[in-house]
Design a protein around this motif. Structure first.
Motif, mmCIF file in Angstrom:
data_model
loop_
_atom_site.group_PDB
_atom_site.id
_atom_site.type_symbol
_atom_site.label_atom_id
_atom_site.label_comp_id
_atom_site.label_asym_id
_atom_site.label_seq_id
_atom_site.Cartn_x
_atom_site.Cartn_y
_atom_site.Cartn_z
ATOM 1 N N ALA A 255 29.925 -57.954 -14.396
ATOM 2 C CA ALA A 255 29.008 -57.779 -13.266
ATOM 3 C C ALA A 255 28.636 -59.103 -12.599
ATOM 4 O O ALA A 255 28.605 -59.202 -11.375
ATOM 5 C CB ALA A 255 27.745 -57.061 -13.746
ATOM 6 N N ARG A 256 28.366 -60.131 -13.375
ATOM 7 C CA ARG A 256 27.918 -61.400 -12.799
ATOM 8 C C ARG A 256 28.992 -62.036 -11.922
ATOM 9 O O ARG A 256 28.683 -62.697 -10.922
ATOM 10 C CB ARG A 256 27.514 -62.371 -13.904
ATOM 11 N N PHE A 257 30.264 -61.812 -12.222
ATOM 12 C CA PHE A 257 31.352 -62.389 -11.426
ATOM 13 C C PHE A 257 31.635 -61.546 -10.185
ATOM 14 O O PHE A 257 32.127 -62.051 -9.191
ATOM 15 C CB PHE A 257 32.624 -62.507 -12.274
ATOM 16 N N ALA A 258 31.331 -60.263 -10.258
ATOM 17 C CA ALA A 258 31.541 -59.384 -9.108
ATOM 18 C C ALA A 258 30.500 -59.627 -8.025
ATOM 19 O O ALA A 258 30.786 -59.551 -6.833
ATOM 20 C CB ALA A 258 31.497 -57.926 -9.542
ATOM 21 N N LEU A 259 29.278 -59.946 -8.429
ATOM 22 C CA LEU A 259 28.185 -60.090 -7.473
ATOM 23 C C LEU A 259 28.112 -61.479 -6.856
ATOM 24 O O LEU A 259 27.738 -61.640 -5.701
ATOM 25 C CB LEU A 259 26.854 -59.762 -8.153
ATOM 26 N N PHE A 260 28.485 -62.483 -7.610
ATOM 27 C CA PHE A 260 28.343 -63.854 -7.128
ATOM 28 C C PHE A 260 29.689 -64.573 -7.186
ATOM 29 O O PHE A 260 30.258 -64.731 -8.254
ATOM 30 C CB PHE A 260 27.329 -64.622 -7.993
ATOM 31 N N HIS A 261 30.191 -64.956 -6.044
ATOM 32 C CA HIS A 261 31.415 -65.757 -6.020
ATOM 33 C C HIS A 261 31.355 -66.708 -4.830
ATOM 34 O O HIS A 261 30.764 -66.414 -3.797
ATOM 35 C CB HIS A 261 32.663 -64.877 -5.945
ATOM 36 N N GLU A 262 32.007 -67.843 -4.988
ATOM 37 C CA GLU A 262 31.929 -68.893 -3.989
ATOM 38 C C GLU A 262 33.073 -68.768 -3.009
ATOM 39 O O GLU A 262 34.212 -68.523 -3.385
ATOM 40 C CB GLU A 262 32.011 -70.277 -4.681
ATOM 41 N N PRO A 277 33.511 -71.993 -22.256
ATOM 42 C CA PRO A 277 34.055 -71.039 -23.246
ATOM 43 C C PRO A 277 33.361 -69.682 -23.179
ATOM 44 O O PRO A 277 33.971 -68.656 -23.464
ATOM 45 C CB PRO A 277 33.786 -71.735 -24.586
ATOM 46 N N GLU A 278 32.067 -69.698 -22.819
ATOM 47 C CA GLU A 278 31.327 -68.439 -22.736
ATOM 48 C C GLU A 278 31.885 -67.552 -21.632
ATOM 49 O O GLU A 278 32.010 -66.324 -21.800
ATOM 50 C CB GLU A 278 29.846 -68.737 -22.465
ATOM 51 N N ASN A 279 32.206 -68.164 -20.496
ATOM 52 C CA ASN A 279 32.821 -67.411 -19.398
ATOM 53 C C ASN A 279 34.120 -66.755 -19.857
ATOM 54 O O ASN A 279 34.378 -65.577 -19.582
ATOM 55 C CB ASN A 279 33.112 -68.332 -18.215
ATOM 56 N N ILE A 282 33.435 -63.746 -22.154
ATOM 57 C CA ILE A 282 32.913 -62.566 -21.443
ATOM 58 C C ILE A 282 34.014 -61.892 -20.633
ATOM 59 O O ILE A 282 34.195 -60.664 -20.691
ATOM 60 C CB ILE A 282 31.739 -62.974 -20.521
ATOM 61 N N ILE A 283 34.773 -62.681 -19.877
ATOM 62 C CA ILE A 283 35.825 -62.124 -19.025
ATOM 63 C C ILE A 283 36.899 -61.450 -19.873
ATOM 64 O O ILE A 283 37.327 -60.325 -19.588
ATOM 65 C CB ILE A 283 36.440 -63.220 -18.134
ATOM 66 N N SER A 288 39.660 -56.704 -21.647
ATOM 67 C CA SER A 288 40.274 -56.034 -22.788
ATOM 68 C C SER A 288 39.701 -54.632 -22.985
ATOM 69 O O SER A 288 40.449 -53.674 -23.233
ATOM 70 C CB SER A 288 40.046 -56.870 -24.056
ATOM 71 N N THR A 289 38.386 -54.490 -22.847
ATOM 72 C CA THR A 289 37.740 -53.182 -23.021
ATOM 73 C C THR A 289 38.229 -52.190 -21.977
ATOM 74 O O THR A 289 38.538 -51.036 -22.298
ATOM 75 C CB THR A 289 36.205 -53.328 -22.926
ATOM 76 N N THR A 290 38.293 -52.644 -20.723
ATOM 77 C CA THR A 290 38.749 -51.769 -19.640
ATOM 78 C C THR A 290 40.194 -51.347 -19.842
ATOM 79 O O THR A 290 40.544 -50.182 -19.677
ATOM 80 C CB THR A 290 38.597 -52.490 -18.290
ATOM 81 N N ILE A 291 41.044 -52.298 -20.192
ATOM 82 C CA ILE A 291 42.472 -52.007 -20.378
ATOM 83 C C ILE A 291 42.662 -51.007 -21.509
ATOM 84 O O ILE A 291 43.402 -50.028 -21.373
ATOM 85 C CB ILE A 291 43.253 -53.308 -20.656
#
Length: 643
Positions: A255-262, A277-279, A282-283, A288-291
């Motif tokens: 969600a955080r990457f979908a809402l905010f991008h430069e 590493p945290e990014n 999470i990604i 992996s979960t979606t796939i």
């Protein structure tokens, strides 16, 4: 318009039949009582009939006939009562169903709209444009305020679909705006999804952007939904721009990457993961979960899922690689038909170990022909040829699948490329710099699991396949040589001299080619009129391939081409007793005249040999005939023979 009722067996058929069965049971019990109470009388009657004469017998026949007529009348009355009961039941059911529809929300408007739609959707004869516009306007005026009640019903949804199809751009934009609150419901509805696809198909650029924006935040749910996955697939593949596709994929990162991008494009998945590493954690977890959920739902064939997988393979590492390969190794065949899916398939082939590759090849075997003829799928076979060490397994997997239809493979634009690689390696004449770069990248990936040198792997595969190449030419020479790409492949096959064992096949192949170009050149179906036949013959006569960069022929010695082929060519075609007529026939056709140019060039280099000198003298005698020809080939031939 009378609305047809839904057939309900419990109310229409079963109930009347129960009444009939009850009547039948009552009649049977009455008959049993009569039989039990009058056994003695029946015995007396029987004995009287036995003792009686012919008149008694005739009388009993008349009585039987009267009884049968009575029974038939009773049956007719019973069937009439049953039909009447069924008809009444149907009429009552229709009335009840109609009353229920009218009591629903906006029921009256819906019924009126459907009456208009029945007129609007007529195809034969087509509705005139003016009448169609009038009907559309009237239907749209009734849709205001009730469109939400229409779009989620199977029959009423088709009304709006027809309106979208026949309406103007402004009307479609209005429909899109009014349906904005219902987009997710439409996407996940068994009937509404068709309307949403219609809006995407006929809608304007602005309408499509509105739909895509309205569904933002719900793409992950849609991909895992039985109906929604189809809508998302069409949206992503057919209607979204490159920028919109990238924004859609970002939602699968989290969600955080979908809402905010430069910026307009935003960061790539590699750039986002490189920040911390945290990014990356999470990604990778979200992707992996979606796939995994989508694969388990049976959505492996969707291109949008392949795009999500492509994002994942850019960043997966360590144990994630093994888990991903284990998840999709049996379903690679469903991925090779899209650019993203083929890239994922090539990557996992390159990174797989021997056991995993065996499972992948087993899954691809039944789909080998479809894969190799696909624009993207042939790259997967190419990668298999370049990375899999077990060449015997590769041969067993694909040779059998291609053997019966190998002509189709060798004349196909895409399918022939992996086999041209076996003959010539990554020849720039057949592989673009971009394709070579991609294949080199897969080779680099395979270094952890592939141990054989690439040249050794290619030579082993060539040794397995080269008998099949020559057998195809032997069995189907005209089918192969009639196609430009097939004729080109034959040239590369004959000029490959890597394997000494191929010489036995090559000699027979050259004879087949000569036999194929014999005959009357004036016939339209003669091979000489095919574009690449002339080039093939000239290359064989010159003894090698033309090098564009060096602007010279790179000759290949000791394989039966060049002067050896030229001598045989002249003997077979022009030394049959009527050589003068044969030469004139070859001079009169423009394509064959260019072949003669190659033959003369070859013999001029060997003028000291009697066969060459004899042919040159023969061709010079035809100088006047050559001068009378207007073709470019004849003009060039005339210049060469007088030099």
């Amino acid at each position: 318009m009378t609305t047809k009722g839904v057939k309900r067996p419990a109310e229409r058929d079963i109930a009347p039949s129960k009444k009939v069965k009850v009547l039948e049971k009552e009649e049977e019990s009455a008959d049993e009582l009569d039989d039990n109470s009058s056994l003695d009388s029946l015995d007396e009657l029987d004995s009287e009939e036995e003792e009686g004469d012919g008149e008694g017998k005739d009388g009993s026949k008349e009585e039987e006939e009267e009884e049968e007529e009575g029974e038939e009348g009773e049956e007719a009355d019973s069937s009439n009562r049953t039909e009447k009961t069924q008809k009444e039941s149907r009429e009552e059911h229709r009335k009840l169903l109609q009353e229920r529809k009218m009591k629903r929300k906006s029921g009256i408007e819906v019924e009126r709209i459907k009456r208009l739609w029945e007129k609007l959707r007529v195809r034969n004869p087509p509705v005139p444009k003016e009448i169609r516009k009038k009907l559309s306007d009237e239907a749209w005026s009734l849709c205001h305020g009730v469109i939400g009640d229409l779009v989620l019903k199977h029959d009423a949804s088709r009304v709006v679909q027809t309106l979208v199809k026949f309406s103007s751009k402004d009307r479609r934009d209005q429909i899109c705006k009014e349906l904005e609150p219902y987009y997710y419901q439409l996407a996940t509805s068994a009937y509404g999804k068709y309307l949403l696809v219609k809006l995407l198909h006929y809608g304007s650029k602005e309408s499509r952007a509105l739909i895509i924006k309205s569904l933002h935040g719900k793409y992950r749910k849609l991909l895992r939904h039985k109906e929604g996955a189809y809508v998302l697939e069409d949206m992503f593949v057919l209607y979204a721009t490159a920028t919109q596709q990238q924004q859609m994929l970002r939602e699968f990162w989290g969600a955080r990457f979908a809402l905010f991008h430069e910026g307009k494009e935003g960061k790539t998945v590699e750039e986002a993961c490189a920040e911390s590493p945290e990014n990356r954690r999470i990604i990778a977890a979200n992707l992996s979960t979606t796939i995994k959920a989508s694969v388990e739902k049976g959505s492996t064939g969707f291109q949008v899922l392949h795009a999500v997988m492509k994002e994942y393979i850019k960043i997966f590492e360590g144990e994630e690689v093994r888990d991903f390969i284990d998840l999709v190794k049996d379903q690679v065949a469903e991925m090779v038909h899209t650019p993203e899916g083929a890239e994922v398939a090539c990557t996992i082939v390159a990174k797989s170990n021997a056991k995993e590759r065996k499972a992948i090849l087993k899954g691809l075997k039944p789909h080998a022909m479809l894969m190799v003829k696909n624009e993207f799928g042939h790259n997967v076979l190419q990668t298999i040829f370049m990375t899999v060490d077990d060449t015997k397994l590769v041969d067993k997997t694909f040779s059998v699948e291609y053997s019966d239809k190998f002509t189709e493979v060798l004349v196909d634009k895409y399918a022939r490329r992996p086999f041209l690689y076996l003959l010539n390696g990554l020849d720039k004449a057949y592989f673009s710099p971009k394709a070579i770069g991609e294949l080199d990248r897969y080779m680099e990936m395979s270094k952890e699991t592939s141990k054989k040198p690439q040249d050794k792997r290619r030579t082993e595969l060539l040794q397995y396949f080269i008998p099949l190449f020559y057998k195809t030419l032997e069995d189907h020479p005209y089918e192969l040589l009639r196609e430009n790409m097939g004729s080109q492949f034959v040239q590369e096959l004959i000029m490959n001299n890597e394997l000494p064992s191929a010489s036995q096949y090559r000699e027979k192949a050259l004879t087949i080619i000569l036999d194929s170009v014999k005959g009357d050149l004036t016939k339209e179906d003669h091979l000489i009129h095919e574009k690449y036949t002339e080039r093939l013959l000239k290359s064989l006569l010159q003894g090698g391939k033309w090098n564009r960069e060096k602007k010279t022929v790179e000759k290949i010695e000791n394989i039966g081409i060049g002067y050896d082929f030229a001598k045989k060519f002249a003997e077979e075609l022009f030394d049959s007793g009527d050589d003068e007529d044969a030469i004139k026939m070859w001079i009169s056709e423009s394509e064959s005249c260019f072949v003669l140019v190659g033959l003369v060039d070859c013999f001029k280099l060997h003028e000291e040999k009697p066969e060459a000198r004899k042919f040159l003298e023969t061709i010079k005698k035809e100088g006047k005939f050559i001068a009378d020809q207007e073709s470019k080939g004849a003009q060039l031939l005339g210049k060469i023979i007088i030099q």
